[in-house]
Design a protein around this motif. Sequence first.
Motif, mmCIF file in Angstrom:
data_model
loop_
_atom_site.group_PDB
_atom_site.id
_atom_site.type_symbol
_atom_site.label_atom_id
_atom_site.label_comp_id
_atom_site.label_asym_id
_atom_site.label_seq_id
_atom_site.Cartn_x
_atom_site.Cartn_y
_atom_site.Cartn_z
ATOM 1 N N LEU A 49 0.831 -1.213 0.000
ATOM 2 C CA LEU A 49 0.000 0.000 0.000
ATOM 3 C C LEU A 49 0.863 1.260 0.000
ATOM 4 O O LEU A 49 0.527 2.245 -0.659
ATOM 5 N N TYR A 106 2.001 1.921 -3.476
ATOM 6 C CA TYR A 106 0.918 2.516 -4.263
ATOM 7 C C TYR A 106 0.718 3.981 -3.874
ATOM 8 O O TYR A 106 0.540 4.848 -4.740
ATOM 9 N N LEU A 107 0.783 4.263 -2.571
ATOM 10 C CA LEU A 107 0.629 5.644 -2.085
ATOM 11 C C LEU A 107 1.676 6.567 -2.732
ATOM 12 O O LEU A 107 1.348 7.685 -3.161
ATOM 13 N N ALA A 146 -8.137 9.617 -2.999
ATOM 14 C CA ALA A 146 -7.598 8.270 -2.840
ATOM 15 C C ALA A 146 -6.323 8.280 -1.992
ATOM 16 O O ALA A 146 -6.092 7.367 -1.206
ATOM 17 N N GLU A 187 -7.434 8.089 1.490
ATOM 18 C CA GLU A 187 -8.016 6.783 1.831
ATOM 19 C C GLU A 187 -6.959 5.700 1.965
ATOM 20 O O GLU A 187 -7.026 4.860 2.869
ATOM 21 N N VAL A 188 -5.995 5.698 1.059
ATOM 22 C CA VAL A 188 -4.953 4.665 1.093
ATOM 23 C C VAL A 188 -4.077 4.851 2.337
ATOM 24 O O VAL A 188 -3.798 3.891 3.059
ATOM 25 N N ARG A 230 -5.944 3.805 5.381
ATOM 26 C CA ARG A 230 -6.092 2.342 5.397
ATOM 27 C C ARG A 230 -4.830 1.684 5.980
ATOM 28 O O ARG A 230 -4.916 0.735 6.751
ATOM 29 N N CYS A 236 -2.841 -8.661 -1.174
ATOM 30 C CA CYS A 236 -3.769 -8.372 -0.065
ATOM 31 C C CYS A 236 -4.642 -9.588 0.220
ATOM 32 O O CYS A 236 -4.876 -9.936 1.381
ATOM 33 N N SER A 248 -8.480 -4.104 2.227
ATOM 34 C CA SER A 248 -7.482 -3.408 1.389
ATOM 35 C C SER A 248 -7.637 -3.828 -0.071
ATOM 36 O O SER A 248 -7.526 -3.005 -0.979
ATOM 37 N N LEU A 300 -10.451 -1.864 -1.558
ATOM 38 C CA LEU A 300 -10.066 -0.472 -1.858
ATOM 39 C C LEU A 300 -9.265 -0.418 -3.164
ATOM 40 O O LEU A 300 -9.510 0.438 -4.028
ATOM 41 N N LEU A 301 -8.333 -1.362 -3.328
ATOM 42 C CA LEU A 301 -7.509 -1.367 -4.544
ATOM 43 C C LEU A 301 -8.330 -1.753 -5.772
ATOM 44 O O LEU A 301 -8.080 -1.255 -6.869
ATOM 45 N N MET A 332 -9.951 1.266 -6.858
ATOM 46 C CA MET A 332 -8.988 2.192 -7.479
ATOM 47 C C MET A 332 -8.549 1.731 -8.865
ATOM 48 O O MET A 332 -8.254 2.556 -9.718
#
Length: 154
Positions: free
Chosen positions: A17, A20-21, A60, A63-64, A67, A122, A130, A133-134, A137
């Motif tokens: 994560l 990705y962030l 996002a 949110e990420v 999370r 995940c 998670s 959420l992905l 996205m």
Amino acid sequence: MDIGLKEENVKAIGVALNGYLADLYVLVTKTKNYHWNMKGKHFYSYHKMLQGQYEALDEAVDEVAERIVMIGGVAKGTLKEFIESKTLKEEQGVPSEHEMIKKLADDNEQIVTGLRKKISLCQENHDEGSADLLIKMIQVHEKAAWMLRSSLEK
Ligand SMILES: [Fe+2]
């Protein structure tokens, strides 16, 4: 919070994560940069389209990051850390409007490809929240890539 995730699960998911962030942060910045500096005959429509995209990406980011903390990890939050863990490239200078749209399409597609692996990770680590959420996205980036790519058609 005891939600049935082991420390090793949280660690693996946190790395995915946070990666990705970092890419999200780079993409938000690049999308804003191009929104600001674009010039050309499609200026107004591209300027508007990019605003819609960076607003969704900005939400996002929050949110990420939340999370990551929610499941017991630590969200990276400095530009230095983002630069160290990003996979997207940052360009120098001001490209043409066509190049800007192409670069953003490429970046969104690269993120989608990376997200597929992160979603599996995940799930393997029993973190459906998670993964969910992905999965949401992936659709945001696919839609952005489609809109950008379609704008390049002659
Ligand atoms: Fe603006």
